[in-house]
Design a protein around this motif. Structure first.
Motif, PDB file in Angstrom:
ATOM      1  N   TRP A 102       0.882  -1.139   0.027  1.00  0.00           N
ATOM      2  CA  TRP A 102      -0.045  -0.170   0.104  1.00  0.00           C
ATOM      3  C   TRP A 102       0.895   1.407   0.042  1.00  0.00           C
ATOM      4  O   TRP A 102       0.417   2.285  -0.811  1.00  0.00           O
ATOM      5  N   ARG A 103       2.095   1.178   0.828  1.00  0.00           N
ATOM      6  CA  ARG A 103       2.907   2.404   0.632  1.00  0.00           C
ATOM      7  C   ARG A 103       3.435   2.555  -0.685  1.00  0.00           C
ATOM      8  O   ARG A 103       3.368   3.784  -1.186  1.00  0.00           O
ATOM      9  N   LEU A 104       3.936   1.286  -1.277  1.00  0.00           N
ATOM     10  CA  LEU A 104       4.544   1.664  -2.741  1.00  0.00           C
ATOM     11  C   LEU A 104       3.340   2.289  -3.773  1.00  0.00           C
ATOM     12  O   LEU A 104       3.735   2.955  -4.512  1.00  0.00           O
ATOM     13  N   LEU A 105       2.037   1.595  -3.441  1.00  0.00           N
ATOM     14  CA  LEU A 105       1.139   2.145  -4.206  1.00  0.00           C
ATOM     15  C   LEU A 105       0.850   3.808  -4.159  1.00  0.00           C
ATOM     16  O   LEU A 105       0.793   4.620  -4.977  1.00  0.00           O
ATOM     17  N   ALA A 106       0.647   4.040  -2.920  1.00  0.00           N
ATOM     18  CA  ALA A 106       0.583   5.531  -2.415  1.00  0.00           C
ATOM     19  C   ALA A 106       1.617   6.452  -3.141  1.00  0.00           C
ATOM     20  O   ALA A 106       1.393   7.592  -3.674  1.00  0.00           O
ATOM     21  N   GLU A 107       3.018   5.779  -3.164  1.00  0.00           N
ATOM     22  CA  GLU A 107       4.081   6.673  -3.639  1.00  0.00           C
ATOM     23  C   GLU A 107       3.899   6.778  -5.123  1.00  0.00           C
ATOM     24  O   GLU A 107       4.530   7.831  -5.610  1.00  0.00           O
ATOM     25  N   ALA A 148      -3.737  14.091  -3.746  1.00  0.00           N
ATOM     26  CA  ALA A 148      -5.008  13.525  -2.918  1.00  0.00           C
ATOM     27  C   ALA A 148      -5.093  12.168  -3.203  1.00  0.00           C
ATOM     28  O   ALA A 148      -5.860  11.654  -2.138  1.00  0.00           O
ATOM     29  N   THR A 149      -4.894  11.440  -4.144  1.00  0.00           N
ATOM     30  CA  THR A 149      -4.794  10.051  -4.503  1.00  0.00           C
ATOM     31  C   THR A 149      -4.018   9.281  -3.370  1.00  0.00           C
ATOM     32  O   THR A 149      -4.421   8.461  -2.843  1.00  0.00           O
ATOM     33  N   ALA A 150      -2.814   9.698  -3.215  1.00  0.00           N
ATOM     34  CA  ALA A 150      -1.932   9.201  -1.963  1.00  0.00           C
ATOM     35  C   ALA A 150      -2.244   9.275  -0.795  1.00  0.00           C
ATOM     36  O   ALA A 150      -2.481   8.346   0.061  1.00  0.00           O
ATOM     37  N   ASP A 151      -2.986  10.443  -0.420  1.00  0.00           N
ATOM     38  CA  ASP A 151      -3.531  10.853   0.806  1.00  0.00           C
ATOM     39  C   ASP A 151      -5.010   9.867   1.068  1.00  0.00           C
ATOM     40  O   ASP A 151      -5.096   9.246   2.088  1.00  0.00           O
TER      41      ASP A 151
END
Length: 154
Positions: free
Chosen positions: A59-64, A70-73
């Motif tokens: 999930w962290r890699l996906l958010a990065e 806004a998508t990362a948040d």
């Protein structure tokens, strides 16, 4: 340790944990359409810790890699309850001295399923509460508060 549930009673594997709802364990249909992560009968054992740590990293890699902040948040906020449960699981395992055993598991090798790291489980909802109570010393989450270079790392 007060949160511990003995999985010596009947349970069935679910994705990332165990189902303890007896009609499902007996082979019946799940009334919640297999939405295990929102079910109060879903439990996690020490054997699930590495699975959930890998999920947190995914999930962290996906958010990065998100196209905008806004998508990362959104991704971080969506995974936050699960992250609290992971932190709670680490705290719960540290209580009875099972954290090191859980971190040392190699799931590619045959396991002793009667070992306490497999048979001691915790309700996921309780873990999320325990993970939110205070910062977990075993968490691999970095925050701005942890940037003191003088701080000793155990």
């Amino acid at each position: 340790m007060a949160l511990a549930i003995d999985l010596g009673r009947r349970s069935t594997p679910a994705e990332g944990g165990f189902c303890t709802f007896q009609p499902v364990v007996d082979g019946g249909d799940c009334p919640w359409s297999l939405n295990c992560h929102s079910c109060d009968k879903f439990v996690l054992s020490g054997a699930d810790l590495l699975y959930w740590r890998r999920k947190r990293e995914q999930w962290r890699l996906l958010a990065e890699g998100a196209p905008d902040d806004a998508t990362a948040d959104y991704l971080h906020a969506y995974f936050e309850p699960t992250a609290r449960a992971i932190d709670g699981l680490e705290k719960a395992l540290a209580g009875p001295g099972l954290l090191d055993d859980a971190l040392a598991l190699d799931l590619r090798k045959p396991q002793d399923y009667f070992h306490r790291v497999w048979s001691t489980a915790f309700l996921a909802a309780d873990l999320a509460v325990a993970g939110a109570e205070e910062e977990n010393e075993y968490s691999d989450t970095c925050t701005a508060e942890d940037t003191d270079p003088e701080q000793d790392v155990a």
